[in-house]
Scaffold this motif. Structure first.
Motif, mmCIF file in Angstrom:
data_model
loop_
_atom_site.group_PDB
_atom_site.id
_atom_site.type_symbol
_atom_site.label_atom_id
_atom_site.label_comp_id
_atom_site.label_asym_id
_atom_site.label_seq_id
_atom_site.Cartn_x
_atom_site.Cartn_y
_atom_site.Cartn_z
ATOM 1 N N GLY A 73 -100.537 -66.181 -2.943
ATOM 2 C CA GLY A 73 -99.447 -65.235 -3.109
ATOM 3 C C GLY A 73 -98.313 -65.319 -2.105
ATOM 4 O O GLY A 73 -97.516 -64.397 -1.986
ATOM 5 N N VAL A 74 -98.198 -66.417 -1.390
ATOM 6 C CA VAL A 74 -97.109 -66.584 -0.416
ATOM 7 C C VAL A 74 -95.789 -66.802 -1.160
ATOM 8 O O VAL A 74 -95.752 -67.441 -2.207
ATOM 9 N N ILE A 75 -94.704 -66.274 -0.590
ATOM 10 C CA ILE A 75 -93.355 -66.521 -1.108
ATOM 11 C C ILE A 75 -92.611 -67.331 -0.061
ATOM 12 O O ILE A 75 -92.518 -66.922 1.097
ATOM 13 N N ILE A 76 -92.091 -68.484 -0.469
ATOM 14 C CA ILE A 76 -91.342 -69.374 0.429
ATOM 15 C C ILE A 76 -89.972 -69.576 -0.184
ATOM 16 O O ILE A 76 -89.845 -70.152 -1.258
ATOM 17 N N HIS A 77 -88.934 -69.117 0.508
ATOM 18 C CA HIS A 77 -87.574 -69.186 -0.032
ATOM 19 C C HIS A 77 -86.715 -70.062 0.872
ATOM 20 O O HIS A 77 -86.286 -69.622 1.938
ATOM 21 N N ALA A 78 -86.496 -71.299 0.435
ATOM 22 C CA ALA A 78 -85.632 -72.246 1.152
ATOM 23 C C ALA A 78 -85.980 -72.294 2.635
ATOM 24 O O ALA A 78 -85.132 -72.097 3.498
#
Length: 134
Positions: free
Chosen positions: A39-44
Motif C-alpha cells: 500500500g505504499v504511494i510513491i509520487h515522482a
C-alpha cells in the motif's frame, strides 16, 4: 499488484521487492535490493539502494530517500524532502529517528531474501515478472 501511471522513465532496481497495492505516479527511481511495503504511494520520488519503505508510507513529489534507509510504516515524506543515507525515519512529516543499526541490516537482509525467494518460487507457478527497461 503494482499500479503505475504516466510511464515516464520509472525504474525498479534488481532484486527489489514491490508488495501488493503499491501506487507509483510519475517518474520514479527505485534502487537495487529495496523492499517496498504493502500500500505504499510513491509520487515522482527517488529511493536509494538497500532501502525499506514500510507499509502504507507516502513518498510525496520529488522526495528523495537515501541508500540503506528505512522509512517507517504509515510515514509521510513531504514534497522535496530529503532523507539521508543510513537512517530510520518515521512520522508525519517523517523525521530521522536514529541511525541504522546492525540488527536492522540483518533483519531486512533476511526479509528481502525471503521475498526474493518467494517470487522465484511463484515464477515457476505462473506469476509473471515485470521487467523494467533501462
Amino acid at each position: 499488484m503494482l499500479y503505475h501511471f504516466d510511464g515516464k522513465g520509472t525504474h525498479i532496481g534488481k532484486d527489489t521487492y514491490v508488495s501488493e497495492h503499491v501506487l507509483v505516479i510519475g517518474s520514479v527511481e527505485i534502487g537495487d535490493n529495496c523492499y517496498i511495503g504493502h500500500g505504499v504511494i510513491i509520487h515522482a520520488a527517488q529511493i536509494g539502494a538497500l532501502s525499506v519503505i514500510g507499509m502504507g508510507a507516502v513518498l510525496s513529489i520529488y522526495s528523495e530517500i537515501g541508500e540503506n534507509t528505512i522509512i517507517a510504516e504509515s510515514s509521510v515524506v513531504k514534497m522535496r524532502q530529503i532523507i539521508q543515507d543510513g537512517v530510520v525515519a518515521g512520522g508525519n512529516p517523517a523525521k530521522v529517528i536514529r541511525n541504522i543499526a546492525p540488527k536492522d541490516e540483518e533483519y531486512w537482509g533476511m526479509a528481502k531474501q525471503l521475498y526474493i525467494d518467494l517470487a522465484k518460487k511463484y515464477l515457476t507457478r505462473g506469476m509473471q515478472e515485470i521487467i523494467s527497461s533501462p
